[in-house]
Design an enzyme around this catalytic site. Structure first.
Site, PDB file in Angstrom:
ATOM      1  N   HIS A   1       1.090  -1.089   0.013  1.00 30.39           N
ATOM      2  CA  HIS A   1      -0.148  -0.103   0.108  1.00 30.39           C
ATOM      3  C   HIS A   1       0.836   1.342   0.082  1.00 30.39           C
ATOM      4  O   HIS A   1       2.004   1.097   0.514  1.00 30.39           O
ATOM      5  CB  HIS A   1      -0.922   0.044   1.449  1.00 30.39           C
TER       6      HIS A   1
ATOM      7  N   ASP B   1       3.341  -4.702   8.077  1.00 36.33           N
ATOM      8  CA  ASP B   1       2.326  -3.850   8.030  1.00 36.33           C
ATOM      9  C   ASP B   1       0.877  -4.753   8.326  1.00 36.33           C
ATOM     10  O   ASP B   1       0.664  -5.504   7.408  1.00 36.33           O
ATOM     11  CB  ASP B   1       2.202  -2.908   6.656  1.00 36.33           C
TER      12      ASP B   1
ATOM     13  N   GLN C   1      -4.269  -4.503   7.311  1.00 33.69           N
ATOM     14  CA  GLN C   1      -5.216  -5.522   6.811  1.00 33.69           C
ATOM     15  C   GLN C   1      -5.359  -6.603   7.811  1.00 33.69           C
ATOM     16  O   GLN C   1      -6.507  -7.346   8.020  1.00 33.69           O
ATOM     17  CB  GLN C   1      -5.083  -5.890   5.489  1.00 33.69           C
TER      18      GLN C   1
ATOM     19  N   LYS D   1      -9.946  -0.211  10.884  1.00 34.49           N
ATOM     20  CA  LYS D   1     -10.078  -1.424  10.058  1.00 34.49           C
ATOM     21  C   LYS D   1     -10.449  -2.534  10.968  1.00 34.49           C
ATOM     22  O   LYS D   1     -10.715  -3.753  10.501  1.00 34.49           O
ATOM     23  CB  LYS D   1      -8.878  -1.560   9.146  1.00 34.49           C
TER      24      LYS D   1
ATOM     25  N   CYS E   1      -4.808   2.495  -3.546  1.00 36.95           N
ATOM     26  CA  CYS E   1      -3.621   3.041  -2.928  1.00 36.95           C
ATOM     27  C   CYS E   1      -2.481   1.968  -3.174  1.00 36.95           C
ATOM     28  O   CYS E   1      -1.527   2.025  -2.445  1.00 36.95           O
ATOM     29  CB  CYS E   1      -3.577   3.485  -1.556  1.00 36.95           C
TER      30      CYS E   1
END
Ligand code: 7TS
Length: 415
Positions: free
Chosen positions: A124, A201, A204, A227, A367
């Site tokens: 991303h 990261d 998600q 999220k 993105c």
């Protein structure tokens, strides 16, 4: 723990009861942000109704209550990702800010010209641009692990790119386009062998699977509350305490200092050294309720439910010959994000037609512009699942897709 019951869960999310364009809402844009359970909304309202105060500085009752609630969520966040101490959790605005914080505070004074930062082609922009900026400032060089045609990362490719020049590896745990779950633990092992540190990261991943930073062995990990059923405006950075202690501050201001002279200052202990200014107190407290909700349902149960939904959706897509699925079409190391293109139908047109049927998906580059280029498409449509989605909603998505295809076939070609 109670057995997973999606109908019971749905009742906890007030927005799921609404209609959009006269149809019951089917919310399949969870990778962008999830909906919020009543308990999160109530917890935030309760904070503003009963004990709103600035934290860490007041000696009155409200300030003490707010501080206690805020710091309790820090401990809860540490437990949620199995961090060794609440001192390793820094609250930020979102995953993006967490990455920027780490990139700047860790990298600015450490990286030298010719040092390398290893990323993947499917990051991303949040896990790309901060490293581009850092590289520009330090002379470090970015390298990229290629993705396979079905959206995976291959370990031999990672190994081939690792060398003593690589100082940091930053990689997503779950692609927001492909839904791929990357081999994060194996990447950490390979990187550590070469002396590089690893930032994961989890923007998600964190809402969809159990995360154990100690088992993963990562040096840093980031995520966003919004999220994960929590409010917007709250993110977290986990980093090894010794790293946080060595790192420079990111933002300067109140709260992050120990003592201040007119021309100099000393820094507060971690993690407060990194939390300059008044934080999103109500948001962090609301995030605590979101974590409690996820814990009550159970991350393994959530992952199993989303696995079923995704397998069913992928199976349904095999009956749509015009569809190209980007990413793994088998349910191996895969989460509930399905990006696709339909021949002859632009993703934005599809998104608009689906909205007319009450079905919310995302259309765009997500993105991840370099990845779109790699796929050779300007944009994709994307459906992404959360714990409250149902098989019936997958059927509604597929019906709406068929409806959109039929609608476009009837339209004369515009010149
Ligand atoms: N990393 C990944 C893998 C993401 O998917 C996102 C947001 C971010 C970082 C940044 O999170 P933020 O909360 O700081 O914005 N992804 C998406 C998306 O896929 N659609 O909207 C936001």
């Amino acid at each position: 723990m109670n057995a997973f019951n999606v109908e019971t869960i749905r009742k906890d999310f007030p927005v799921l009861a609404r209609t959009v364009n006269g149809k019951p809402l089917v919310y399949l844009d969870n990778a962008a942000t999830t909906q919020k359970p009543q308990s999160v909304i109530d917890t935030i309202t309760d904070y503003y109704s009963r004990y709103n105060a600035n934290i860490h500085r007041g000696i009155h009752t409200l300030a003490e209550e707010a501080t206690e609630a805020y710091e309790a969520v820090r401990s809860q966040t540490a437990r949620f990702i199995h961090a060794p101490s609440e001192r390793t959790i820094v609250f930020t605005r979102n995953a993006t800010e967490s990455i920027n914080l780490f990139a700047w505070a860790w990298g600015r004074s450490r990286l030298r010209a010719g040092d390398e930062i290893l990323l993947t082609e499917m990051e991303h922009h949040a896990n790309l641009i901060p490293w581009q900026m850092l590289a520009r400032a330090t002379g470090a060089v970015l390298r990229f692990v290629p993705v396979t045609d079905d959206g995976r990362i291959e370990l031999p490719r990672v190994e081939a790119l690792l060398s003593p020049r690589v100082k940091l590896v930053a990689i997503t745990m779950m692609s927001n386009v492909f839904g791929t779950l990357t081999p994060a633990r194996a990447v950490v092992e390979l990187a550590h062998k070469q002396g590089a540190i690893v930032l994961l990261d989890a923007a998600q991943a964190a809402a969809h699977m159990a995360i154990d930073v100690q088992a993963l062995g990562c040096d840093a990990l980031v995520f966003s509350a919004h999220k994960m059923l929590g409010p917007t405006g709250v993110g977290a950075l986990y980093a090894r305490q010794d790293l946080l202690e060595q790192m420079d501050p990111f933002l300067g201001g109140g709260e992050m200092i120990l003592d201040v002279q007119l021309t100099s200052a000393t820094w507060n202990e971690v993690p407060w050294k990194f939390e300059a200014g008044t934080p999103n107190i109500g948001g962090v407290i609301g995030f605590g309720a979101a974590l409690s909700y996820l814990e009550k349902v159970g991350m393994d149960a959530i992952q199993a439910h989303e696995h079923k939904l995704t397998a069913y959706a992928l199976e349904q897509f095999t009956h749509v010959p015009e569809a190209t699925i980007h990413g793994p079409t088998q349910m191996i190391d895969r989460g509930g994000v399905v990006a696709f293109n339909l021949e002859g139908l632009h993703p934005h047109d599809l998104g608009t037609l689906l909205d007319g049927e009450g079905v919310a998906i995302r259309a765009g580059h997500h993105c991840a512009k370099p990845l779109m280029r790699r796929l050779g498409v300007p944009a994709t449509a994307r459906a992404s699942f959360s714990l409250y989605n149902t098989m019936d909603e997958v059927d509604r998505l597929m019906e709406a897709i068929r409806g959109a295809q039929a609608f476009f076939k009837r339209q004369p070609v515009k010149r």
